[in-house]
Design a protein around this motif. Structure first.
Motif, short mmCIF file in Angstrom:
data_model
loop_
_atom_site.label_atom_id
_atom_site.label_comp_id
_atom_site.label_asym_id
_atom_site.label_seq_id
_atom_site.Cartn_x
_atom_site.Cartn_y
_atom_site.Cartn_z
N LEU A 176 1.44 1.24 -2.77
CA LEU A 176 2.54 0.68 -3.71
C LEU A 176 1.89 -0.56 -4.63
O LEU A 176 2.34 -0.32 -5.89
CB LEU A 176 3.47 -0.33 -2.94
CG LEU A 176 4.54 -1.06 -3.52
CD1 LEU A 176 5.60 0.12 -4.02
CD2 LEU A 176 5.41 -2.10 -2.59
N SER A 179 3.55 -7.50 1.43
CA SER A 179 3.36 -7.83 2.87
C SER A 179 2.03 -6.98 3.33
O SER A 179 1.61 -5.89 3.01
CB SER A 179 4.61 -7.36 3.40
OG SER A 179 4.88 -5.91 3.09
N SER A 180 1.29 -7.54 4.40
CA SER A 180 0.38 -7.16 5.24
C SER A 180 0.61 -5.71 5.52
O SER A 180 1.75 -5.60 6.39
CB SER A 180 -0.12 -8.14 5.97
OG SER A 180 -1.32 -7.49 7.07
N1 LIG Z 1 8.90 0.32 3.24
C1 LIG Z 1 8.34 1.00 4.11
O1 LIG Z 1 8.70 2.21 4.38
C2 LIG Z 1 6.98 0.43 4.32
C3 LIG Z 1 6.44 1.43 5.16
C4 LIG Z 1 4.86 1.00 5.55
C5 LIG Z 1 4.59 -0.27 4.92
N2 LIG Z 1 5.29 -0.99 4.59
C6 LIG Z 1 4.70 -2.33 4.13
O2 LIG Z 1 4.68 -2.45 2.62
C7 LIG Z 1 3.33 -2.76 2.33
C8 LIG Z 1 2.94 -2.03 1.11
O3 LIG Z 1 2.96 -0.57 1.40
P1 LIG Z 1 1.76 0.36 0.94
O4 LIG Z 1 2.43 1.58 1.09
O5 LIG Z 1 1.22 -0.03 -0.23
O6 LIG Z 1 0.62 0.17 2.17
P2 LIG Z 1 -0.79 0.31 2.08
O7 LIG Z 1 -1.24 1.27 0.99
O8 LIG Z 1 -1.32 0.59 3.35
O9 LIG Z 1 -1.25 -1.07 1.33
C9 LIG Z 1 -1.47 -2.13 1.99
C10 LIG Z 1 -2.22 -3.23 0.89
O10 LIG Z 1 -2.25 -4.62 1.93
C11 LIG Z 1 -3.52 -4.77 1.66
N3 LIG Z 1 -4.13 -5.57 2.93
C12 LIG Z 1 -4.08 -5.43 4.34
N4 LIG Z 1 -4.35 -6.46 5.13
C13 LIG Z 1 -4.65 -7.31 4.12
C14 LIG Z 1 -5.45 -8.58 4.35
N5 LIG Z 1 -5.72 -9.23 5.61
N6 LIG Z 1 -5.76 -9.40 3.40
C15 LIG Z 1 -5.49 -8.81 2.01
N7 LIG Z 1 -4.78 -7.85 1.86
C16 LIG Z 1 -4.52 -6.86 2.84
C17 LIG Z 1 -4.43 -3.68 2.01
O11 LIG Z 1 -5.77 -3.85 1.61
P3 LIG Z 1 -6.82 -2.62 1.46
O12 LIG Z 1 -6.71 -1.89 0.33
O13 LIG Z 1 -8.07 -3.46 1.60
O14 LIG Z 1 -6.62 -2.13 2.77
C18 LIG Z 1 -3.61 -2.70 1.18
O15 LIG Z 1 -3.83 -2.87 -0.54
C19 LIG Z 1 2.52 -2.45 3.53
O16 LIG Z 1 1.70 -3.47 3.72
C20 LIG Z 1 3.50 -2.81 4.44
O17 LIG Z 1 3.58 -4.25 4.71
C21 LIG Z 1 6.52 -1.00 4.04
#
Ligand SMILES: NC(=O)c1ccc[n+]([C@@H]2O[C@H](COP(=O)([O-])OP(=O)(O)OC[C@H]3O[C@@H](n4cnc5c(N)ncnc54)[C@H](OP(=O)(O)O)[C@@H]3O)[C@@H](O)[C@H]2O)c1
Length: 270
Positions: free
Chosen positions: A12, A74-75
């Motif tokens: 995202l 969000s994490s």
């Molecule tokens: N609405 C929904 O259906 C849905 C589904 C799944 C998740 N989500 C939530 O939406 C968020 C964004 O979704 P997405 O698809 O972009 O997920 P994603 O591709 O897994 O991205 C999550 C991001 O959070 C970062 N992150 C994780 N742990 C961290 C930490 N300890 N410190 C700093 N950064 C951290 C990751 O860093 P890295 O790049 O280093 O891994 C990654 O860049 C997710 O993190 C989750 O909370 C929503």
């Protein structure tokens, strides 16, 4: 103005970065990432990259320095107790850095959810409210990606989409549409202290999905309700609010969200 974004390397986050670059210059954006070695593209584009790890509060103080707007994604940790601590670190650091506007990617209609993640999102929103920082809660719908676990290719091959019985309705959207809406909020004024339910404006059903599969494959695909079906996703879907809808996202985008048929193309081989 500097717009600071956490999780900028994520799925995202990177889509939001792409949309932001269409609206503001690179020197107004700061990408906060856990793995700076994976952010070289941002550096090449003239975007400042900062190290940011939610588990390392000391990294966050420097990450958020000078932020007019902080988009806190969000994490993705799967343990919600850990996520709660990580989110608290981010919120404390935002307060210390005197961030002017804190925007958080929450989850749509969390008050109606019965699972740990929905409690986590609500708890995070409440924690943000305690800071007194002007906020925007960007309550993202379930990503349409979830259809990927329903066996779409098998449904096309067998001419039948088999689902667990129920009056299922879905308000899902694509990350692309969320990124469009969130980039609009980040670059416009007047979004302080608002909560947006970023869902589709109309829900879709499994019957709509079967029709979309038929259209895309040019083969008939019927819908079958099957109580024997074993798939973890139904337990999850049954405990979150996937049916309530809102026009917030379309208003922010200034047009329609991506259709179901278009959204699912990437999840089928045909
Ligand atoms: N609405 C929904 O259906 C849905 C589904 C799944 C998740 N989500 C939530 O939406 C968020 C964004 O979704 P997405 O698809 O972009 O997920 P994603 O591709 O897994 O991205 C999550 C991001 O959070 C970062 N992150 C994780 N742990 C961290 C930490 N300890 N410190 C700093 N950064 C951290 C990751 O860093 P890295 O790049 O280093 O891994 C990654 O860049 C997710 O993190 C989750 O909370 C929503």
């Amino acid at each position: 103005m500097s717009i600071v974004i956490t999780g900028a390397n994520g799925k995202l986050g990177s889509l939001i970065m792409k949309q932001l670059l269409k609206k503001v210059s690179a020197d107004q954006i700061i990408a906060c990432v856990r793995q700076p070695d994976k952010a070289e593209e941002y550096l090449k584009q003239g975007i400042e990259v900062r190290f940011c790890d939610y588990d390392k509060p000391e990294s966050l103080d420097q990450s958020f320095a000078g932020a007019s707007k902080l988009l806190f994604i969000s994490s993705s940790n799967t343990d919600d107790t850990i996520r709660l601590r990580q989110h608290a670190h981010v919120i404390e650091a935002a307060k210390k850095a005197k961030v002017e506007h804190l925007l958080f990617t929450s989850f749509a209609f969390p008050g109606k959810g019965l699972i740990s993640p929905t409690h986590l999102y609500l708890a995070t929103e409440h924690a943000i409210l305690t800071t007194g920082i002007p906020y925007t809660f960007l309550r993202n719908a379930l990503y349409t990606d979830f259809v990927g676990v329903l066996g779409l290719d098998a449904a096309i091959a067998g001419g039948e989409l088999s689902v667990y019985p129920g009056d299922w309705k879905f308000n899902t959207v694509t990350r692309h549409d969320l990124a469009l809406g969130i980039a609009a909020v980040l670059t416009e004024s007047g979004h302080e202290n608002k909560t947006y339910e970023l869902t589709a404006p109309h829900s879709w059903t499994f019957n709509d999905l079967a029709v979309a599969l038929s259209d895309l494959s040019c083969k008939p695909v019927s819908l079958r309700q099957n109580p024997q079906i074993q798939n973890w996703i139904y337990g999850f879907l049954g405990k979150i609010n996937t049916s309530s809808t809102s026009s917030d996202l379309e208003k922010l985008i200034g047009g329609p969200v991506t259709s179901l048929k278009e959204s699912i193309k990437q999840f089928i081989a045909t």
